[in-house]
Write a protein that holds these residues in place. Structure first.
Motif, PDB file in Angstrom:
ATOM      1  N   LEU A 100       0.842  -1.313  -0.217  1.00 12.29           N
ATOM      2  CA  LEU A 100       0.015   0.034   0.140  1.00 12.29           C
ATOM      3  C   LEU A 100       0.832   1.443   0.032  1.00 12.29           C
ATOM      4  O   LEU A 100       0.373   2.427   0.144  1.00 12.29           O
ATOM      5  N   SER A 101       2.153   1.056  -0.197  1.00 10.68           N
ATOM      6  CA  SER A 101       3.146   2.229   0.052  1.00 10.68           C
ATOM      7  C   SER A 101       2.935   3.386  -1.039  1.00 10.68           C
ATOM      8  O   SER A 101       3.387   4.298  -0.885  1.00 10.68           O
ATOM      9  N   GLN A 102       2.369   3.068  -2.171  1.00 12.16           N
ATOM     10  CA  GLN A 102       2.205   4.064  -3.322  1.00 12.16           C
ATOM     11  C   GLN A 102       0.916   4.752  -3.205  1.00 12.16           C
ATOM     12  O   GLN A 102       0.738   5.871  -3.863  1.00 12.16           O
ATOM     13  N   LEU A 103       0.061   4.611  -2.362  1.00  9.43           N
ATOM     14  CA  LEU A 103      -1.247   5.227  -2.029  1.00  9.43           C
ATOM     15  C   LEU A 103      -1.089   6.666  -1.826  1.00  9.43           C
ATOM     16  O   LEU A 103      -1.951   7.508  -2.256  1.00  9.43           O
ATOM     17  N   PRO A 104      -0.281   7.186  -1.069  1.00 13.81           N
ATOM     18  CA  PRO A 104      -0.164   8.668  -0.913  1.00 13.81           C
ATOM     19  C   PRO A 104      -0.033   9.435  -2.275  1.00 13.81           C
ATOM     20  O   PRO A 104      -0.475  10.316  -2.413  1.00 13.81           O
ATOM     21  N   VAL A 105       0.793   8.946  -3.206  1.00 16.66           N
ATOM     22  CA  VAL A 105       0.897   9.424  -4.365  1.00 16.66           C
ATOM     23  C   VAL A 105      -0.267   9.134  -5.275  1.00 16.66           C
ATOM     24  O   VAL A 105      -0.805  10.015  -6.012  1.00 16.66           O
ATOM     25  N   LEU A 106      -0.789   8.084  -5.377  1.00 16.90           N
ATOM     26  CA  LEU A 106      -1.858   7.485  -6.268  1.00 16.90           C
ATOM     27  C   LEU A 106      -3.070   8.510  -5.780  1.00 16.90           C
ATOM     28  O   LEU A 106      -4.017   8.614  -6.690  1.00 16.90           O
ATOM     29  N   CYS A 107      -3.362   8.454  -4.763  1.00 14.77           N
ATOM     30  CA  CYS A 107      -4.521   8.805  -3.927  1.00 14.77           C
ATOM     31  C   CYS A 107      -4.508  10.337  -3.897  1.00 14.77           C
ATOM     32  O   CYS A 107      -5.610  11.217  -3.395  1.00 14.77           O
ATOM     33  N   GLY A 108      -3.340  10.986  -3.959  1.00 20.55           N
ATOM     34  CA  GLY A 108      -3.152  12.516  -4.030  1.00 20.55           C
ATOM     35  C   GLY A 108      -3.234  13.258  -2.891  1.00 20.55           C
ATOM     36  O   GLY A 108      -3.333  14.393  -2.797  1.00 20.55           O
ATOM     37  N   MET A 109      -2.894  12.517  -1.792  1.00 21.59           N
ATOM     38  CA  MET A 109      -2.927  12.841  -0.548  1.00 21.59           C
ATOM     39  C   MET A 109      -1.620  12.226   0.485  1.00 21.59           C
ATOM     40  O   MET A 109      -1.552  10.928   0.505  1.00 21.59           O
ATOM     41  N   ALA A 110      -1.069  12.930   1.126  1.00 17.84           N
ATOM     42  CA  ALA A 110       0.086  12.275   1.715  1.00 17.84           C
ATOM     43  C   ALA A 110      -0.406  11.554   2.865  1.00 17.84           C
ATOM     44  O   ALA A 110       0.283  10.500   3.276  1.00 17.84           O
ATOM     45  N   ASP A 111      -1.615  11.760   3.728  1.00 23.45           N
ATOM     46  CA  ASP A 111      -2.308  10.972   4.456  1.00 23.45           C
ATOM     47  C   ASP A 111      -3.605  10.529   3.673  1.00 23.45           C
ATOM     48  O   ASP A 111      -4.609  10.948   4.066  1.00 23.45           O
ATOM     49  N   SER A 112      -3.341   9.045   3.218  1.00 21.95           N
ATOM     50  CA  SER A 112      -4.401   8.708   2.505  1.00 21.95           C
ATOM     51  C   SER A 112      -5.185   7.626   3.568  1.00 21.95           C
ATOM     52  O   SER A 112      -4.795   7.216   4.413  1.00 21.95           O
ATOM     53  N   THR A 113      -6.580   7.616   3.201  1.00 23.23           N
ATOM     54  CA  THR A 113      -7.426   6.836   3.826  1.00 23.23           C
ATOM     55  C   THR A 113      -8.415   5.918   3.040  1.00 23.23           C
ATOM     56  O   THR A 113      -8.885   6.328   1.857  1.00 23.23           O
ATOM     57  N   ILE A 114      -8.277   4.545   3.389  1.00 26.77           N
ATOM     58  CA  ILE A 114      -9.465   3.782   2.742  1.00 26.77           C
ATOM     59  C   ILE A 114     -10.525   3.328   3.874  1.00 26.77           C
ATOM     60  O   ILE A 114     -10.193   3.083   4.689  1.00 26.77           O
ATOM     61  N   THR A 115     -11.527   4.033   3.400  1.00 25.71           N
ATOM     62  CA  THR A 115     -12.691   3.882   4.248  1.00 25.71           C
ATOM     63  C   THR A 115     -13.600   2.688   3.843  1.00 25.71           C
ATOM     64  O   THR A 115     -14.073   2.662   2.624  1.00 25.71           O
ATOM     65  N   LEU A 116     -13.928   1.698   4.833  1.00 28.33           N
ATOM     66  CA  LEU A 116     -14.657   0.362   4.389  1.00 28.33           C
ATOM     67  C   LEU A 116     -16.053   0.860   4.515  1.00 28.33           C
ATOM     68  O   LEU A 116     -16.394   1.274   5.403  1.00 28.33           O
ATOM     69  N   THR A 117     -16.870   0.520   3.054  1.00 30.52           N
ATOM     70  CA  THR A 117     -18.163   0.790   3.184  1.00 30.52           C
ATOM     71  C   THR A 117     -18.978  -0.298   2.899  1.00 30.52           C
ATOM     72  O   THR A 117     -20.216  -0.278   3.191  1.00 30.52           O
ATOM     73  N   SER A 118     -18.277  -1.228   2.625  1.00 28.78           N
ATOM     74  CA  SER A 118     -18.942  -2.860   2.621  1.00 28.78           C
ATOM     75  C   SER A 118     -18.643  -3.748   3.376  1.00 28.78           C
ATOM     76  O   SER A 118     -18.703  -4.989   2.990  1.00 28.78           O
ATOM     77  N   GLY A 119     -18.448  -3.400   4.435  1.00 32.46           N
ATOM     78  CA  GLY A 119     -18.150  -4.358   5.617  1.00 32.46           C
ATOM     79  C   GLY A 119     -16.723  -4.670   5.895  1.00 32.46           C
ATOM     80  O   GLY A 119     -15.719  -4.040   5.051  1.00 32.46           O
TER      81      GLY A 119
END
Length: 185
Positions: A100-119
């Motif tokens: 998951l190390s590329q997510l701050p760049v891919l999601c455009g935020m230094a502090d990226s969050t994946i919020t679970l919406t389907s359990g």
């Protein structure tokens, strides 16, 4: 009268492996000569209904790194897709690392969050590793949004989590609590 051993000029002594290789190469050369150098190899026809030997599906594979490419809860190449979707070409197997190390760049935020919406994300793999970014590259949080547990690990091995925040899991309490962020069988 003295007897001595005769060595044939036509049959040199070779080590077993070298002899096998020499035999295989000479067979290929003979086949090539028979087809006029076209390199066509002829094989015996298979009997109807004969099975072709294939690689065993139970043969262990080398651990791989699967990269999460977005902060979505369920899109292709999301954390949930890689861990739970066995039809995904990027599906994590036991022993793999989910990066998951590329997510701050891919999601455009230094502090990226994946919020679970389907359990919760059910992890059935053995010895799965979740790897977040190093602190200098940003942070990644996997959040239950206060509505869901985040991970439920049922594999027989280890779930290792590095440089990743797991937060806001929901605790279901009955006679005993069932884990707010991570439940492990």
């Amino acid at each position: 009268m003295r007897m001595h051993q005769s060595k044939s000029l036509h049959a040199p002594r070779l080590r077993p492996l070298a002899a096998c290789l020499a035999l295989a190469l000479s067979a290929d050369l003979l086949a090539s000569a028979a087809t006029g150098g076209r390199g066509v190899r002829q094989t015996a026809p298979r009997a109807q209904g004969a099975q072709v030997a294939t690689r065993s599906p139970n043969r262990p594979t080398m651990p791989q790194t699967r990269t999460v490419l977005n902060c979505s809860d369920g899109a292709a190449d999301s954390l949930r897709d890689i861990i739970t979707n066995s039809n995904s070409p990027n599906h994590a197997q036991s022993g793999d690392t989910v990066d998951l190390s590329q997510l701050p760049v891919l999601c455009g935020m230094a502090d990226s969050t994946i919020t679970l919406t389907s359990g919760e994300i059910a992890i059935a793999q053995n010895s799965l590793t979740l790897q977040g970014p190093r602190a200098a590259k940003g942070t990644v949080t996997v959040s239950g949004g206060g509505a869901h547990r985040v991970f439920s690990a049922s594999g027989a091995g280890m779930l290792s989590i590095y440089d990743l925040t797991v937060a806001n899991g929901y605790v279901h309490s009955a006679s005993f609590a069932y884990g707010g962020c991570i439940e492990s069988d």
